[in-house]
Write a protein that holds these residues in place. Structure first.
Motif, PDB file in Angstrom:
ATOM      1  N   TYR A   1       0.829  -1.210   0.000  1.00  0.00           N
ATOM      2  CA  TYR A   1       0.000   0.000   0.000  1.00  0.00           C
ATOM      3  C   TYR A   1       0.864   1.260   0.000  1.00  0.00           C
ATOM      4  CZ  TYR A   1      -4.055   2.926   1.083  1.00  0.00           C
ATOM      5  OH  TYR A   1      -5.063   3.856   1.036  1.00  0.00           O
TER       6      TYR A   1
ATOM      7  N   THR B   1      -0.148   3.978  -2.729  1.00  0.00           N
ATOM      8  CA  THR B   1      -0.574   5.330  -2.344  1.00  0.00           C
ATOM      9  C   THR B   1       0.483   6.361  -2.704  1.00  0.00           C
ATOM     10  OG1 THR B   1       0.329   4.982  -0.112  1.00  0.00           O
ATOM     11  CG2 THR B   1      -2.004   4.527  -0.452  1.00  0.00           C
TER      12      THR B   1
ATOM     13  N   SER C   1       0.118   7.060  -6.472  1.00  0.00           N
ATOM     14  CA  SER C   1      -1.197   7.642  -6.726  1.00  0.00           C
ATOM     15  C   SER C   1      -1.276   9.068  -6.186  1.00  0.00           C
ATOM     16  CB  SER C   1      -2.283   6.772  -6.078  1.00  0.00           C
ATOM     17  OG  SER C   1      -3.545   7.395  -6.180  1.00  0.00           O
ATOM     18  N   ALA C   2      -0.844   9.259  -4.931  1.00  0.00           N
ATOM     19  CA  ALA C   2      -0.895  10.597  -4.333  1.00  0.00           C
ATOM     20  C   ALA C   2       0.026  11.563  -5.064  1.00  0.00           C
ATOM     21  CB  ALA C   2      -0.521  10.512  -2.856  1.00  0.00           C
TER      22      ALA C   2
ATOM     23  N   ALA D   1      -8.986   8.622  -1.804  1.00  0.00           N
ATOM     24  CA  ALA D   1      -8.661   7.958  -0.542  1.00  0.00           C
ATOM     25  C   ALA D   1      -9.630   6.806  -0.258  1.00  0.00           C
ATOM     26  CB  ALA D   1      -8.685   8.977   0.601  1.00  0.00           C
TER      27      ALA D   1
ATOM     28  N   SER E   1      -8.848   3.979  -2.588  1.00  0.00           N
ATOM     29  CA  SER E   1      -7.622   3.304  -2.166  1.00  0.00           C
ATOM     30  C   SER E   1      -7.860   2.449  -0.934  1.00  0.00           C
ATOM     31  CB  SER E   1      -6.536   4.346  -1.889  1.00  0.00           C
ATOM     32  OG  SER E   1      -6.214   5.077  -3.050  1.00  0.00           O
TER      33      SER E   1
ATOM     34  N   TRP F   1      -7.319  -1.442  -0.827  1.00  0.00           N
ATOM     35  CA  TRP F   1      -6.410  -2.048   0.143  1.00  0.00           C
ATOM     36  C   TRP F   1      -7.084  -3.240   0.837  1.00  0.00           C
ATOM     37  CZ3 TRP F   1      -4.468   0.315   5.350  1.00  0.00           C
ATOM     38  CH2 TRP F   1      -3.308  -0.367   5.774  1.00  0.00           C
TER      39      TRP F   1
ATOM     40  N   GLY G   1      -6.751   3.014   5.675  1.00  0.00           N
ATOM     41  CA  GLY G   1      -6.300   3.295   4.307  1.00  0.00           C
ATOM     42  C   GLY G   1      -6.618   4.713   3.884  1.00  0.00           C
TER      43      GLY G   1
ATOM     44  N   TYR H   1      -3.772   7.493   3.141  1.00  0.00           N
ATOM     45  CA  TYR H   1      -3.746   8.165   1.840  1.00  0.00           C
ATOM     46  C   TYR H   1      -3.724   9.680   2.034  1.00  0.00           C
ATOM     47  CZ  TYR H   1      -4.628   8.943  -3.108  1.00  0.00           C
ATOM     48  OH  TYR H   1      -4.522   9.324  -4.428  1.00  0.00           O
TER      49      TYR H   1
ATOM     50  N   ALA I   1      -0.268  10.591   3.011  1.00  0.00           N
ATOM     51  CA  ALA I   1       0.634  10.577   1.862  1.00  0.00           C
ATOM     52  C   ALA I   1       0.423  11.809   0.981  1.00  0.00           C
ATOM     53  CB  ALA I   1       0.436   9.303   1.049  1.00  0.00           C
TER      54      ALA I   1
END
Length: 359
Positions: free
Chosen positions: A51, A55, A58-59, A84, A87, A91, A126, A130, A133
């Motif tokens: 993860y 993340t 992606s972030a 988020a 994600s 997850w 998660g 996110y 992050a």
């Protein structure tokens, strides 16, 4: 993610943070259920590290696509919230797949029991991670942007300083050339041989000065070669009225100085000192290195009439030198001048450097 992992240290710190979070999640699973500690850790740590990369990338791209200040805060918050939540549920799906793989009979250890409460915990955690992050990436992006802006500002400042130095130096050359040509013109009818010698010295002077133009700094020894050409020109004009004393230390001669930083001081010493004294006098040039400081001094005898020292030409020369020193060394350089009994002296202190990079 790309900026965080651009250095080995950044990548290690990033992974250690997520490893700690994975251990913490495993501890929560172990304490909240009858799951063995090894099973909880073998479930949480791999899933958490996976993860971390998901993340992270992606972030990163989402923060790049929606930078702060480019869109409405509500729109950015909505996009991040949707990402988020997606994600978090992703997850949970990955966690179930990993746990199902661990429950295969071939594997010697069993997985864990994913209860509804644990599923909610994974989704909520998660979403929070996110958000963490994304906040971290926004912080890094803004830091990099501020650093780049500071670098651009510094480069612009350096370019402006270089332009100012070039302008100040171009003010010196025509001034000296004008005085020299006047002297040659006066000597042409009175002493043709002296005029020829002055012309040759003038050519050597400008040949030397043009060779120094390509450098931001030259050694004090090279600067003194230029000054000797200048004084040779003036000695043709003043004869025995102009005497010169040099006291340049060997370690000082190797130090770097801005080109033609001392020449205006010597020119002032001749023009506003020796020129106004019927009996002439001695121009003294000295330089000493004291640790990390280079001390340069130029002095000359003066007439009792101080008006000659306060003349406009003298002020322009000293002002140019002071501005060039400030542009090259900031507050690390200093220049002081004034009358001492029957002489006028200028003292310069600059950092003692033996290369153009300041080493």
């Amino acid at each position: 993610m790309l900026e965080l992992s651009s250095t080995r240290r950044g990548l290690i710190v990033y992974l250690l943070v997520w490893l700690f979070l994975g251990v913490a999640l495993g501890g929560v699973i172990w304490l909240a259920s009858d799951t063995p500690l090894a099973n909880a850790m073998l479930f949480s740590i791999p899933v958490n590290l996976e993860y971390a990369f998901a993340t992270g990338y992606s972030a990163f791209y989402l923060c790049r696509a929606y930078p702060l200040g480019s869109r409405r805060p509500g729109q950015i918050a909505l996009v991040l919230t949707v990402a988020a939540l997606a994600s978090g549920f992703l997850w949970l799906i990955i966690g179930n797949l990993w746990n199902a793989l661990c429950l295969v009979p071939v594997v010697e250890w069993s997985g864990i029991v994913i209860t509804p409460q644990l599923s909610v915990l994974i989704v909520v955690l998660g979403v929070l991670l996110y958000g963490f992050a994304a906040a971290l990436h926004y912080l890094v992006i803004e830091f990099v942007r501020a650093k780049n802006a500071e670098q651009r500002e510094l480069e612009s400042l350096l370019m402006a300083q270089e332009a100012e130095l070039r302008m100040l130096r171009t003010q010196i050359d025509p001034h000296f050339l004008f005085n020299s040509l006047n002297s040659i013109s006066a000597l042409t009818s009175q002493d043709p041989k002296a005029a020829r010698r002055m012309t040759l010295e003038l050519a050597s002077f400008f040949r030397q000065s043009l060779g120094m133009e390509a450098h931001k700094k030259v050694t004090l020894g090279e600067e003194m070669v230029l000054i000797r050409h200048f004084l040779a020109i003036e000695q043709v004009r003043f004869g025995e009225r102009l005497l010169v004393e040099e006291d340049i230390g060997e370690d000082a001669a190797r130090c770097m100085v801005p080109p033609m930083i001392i020449q205006p001081l010597v020119e002032n010493a001749v023009k506003h000192g020796i020129c106004n004294m019927p009996e002439g006098g001695t121009v003294r040039i000295s330089a000493r290195r004291a640790g990390s400081i280079l001390q340069i001094s130029v002095s000359n005898p003066v007439d009792e009439d101080m008006a000659s020292i306060r003349s406009e030409g003298h002020g322009i020369g000293l002002t140019n030198v002071r501005q060039r020193l400030a542009g090259a060394y900031k507050h690390e350089a200093g220049i002081h001048w004034g009358r001492k009994e029957k002489s006028f002296g200028v003292d310069i202190t600059i950092p003692a450097q033996t290369s153009e990079r300041g080493e």
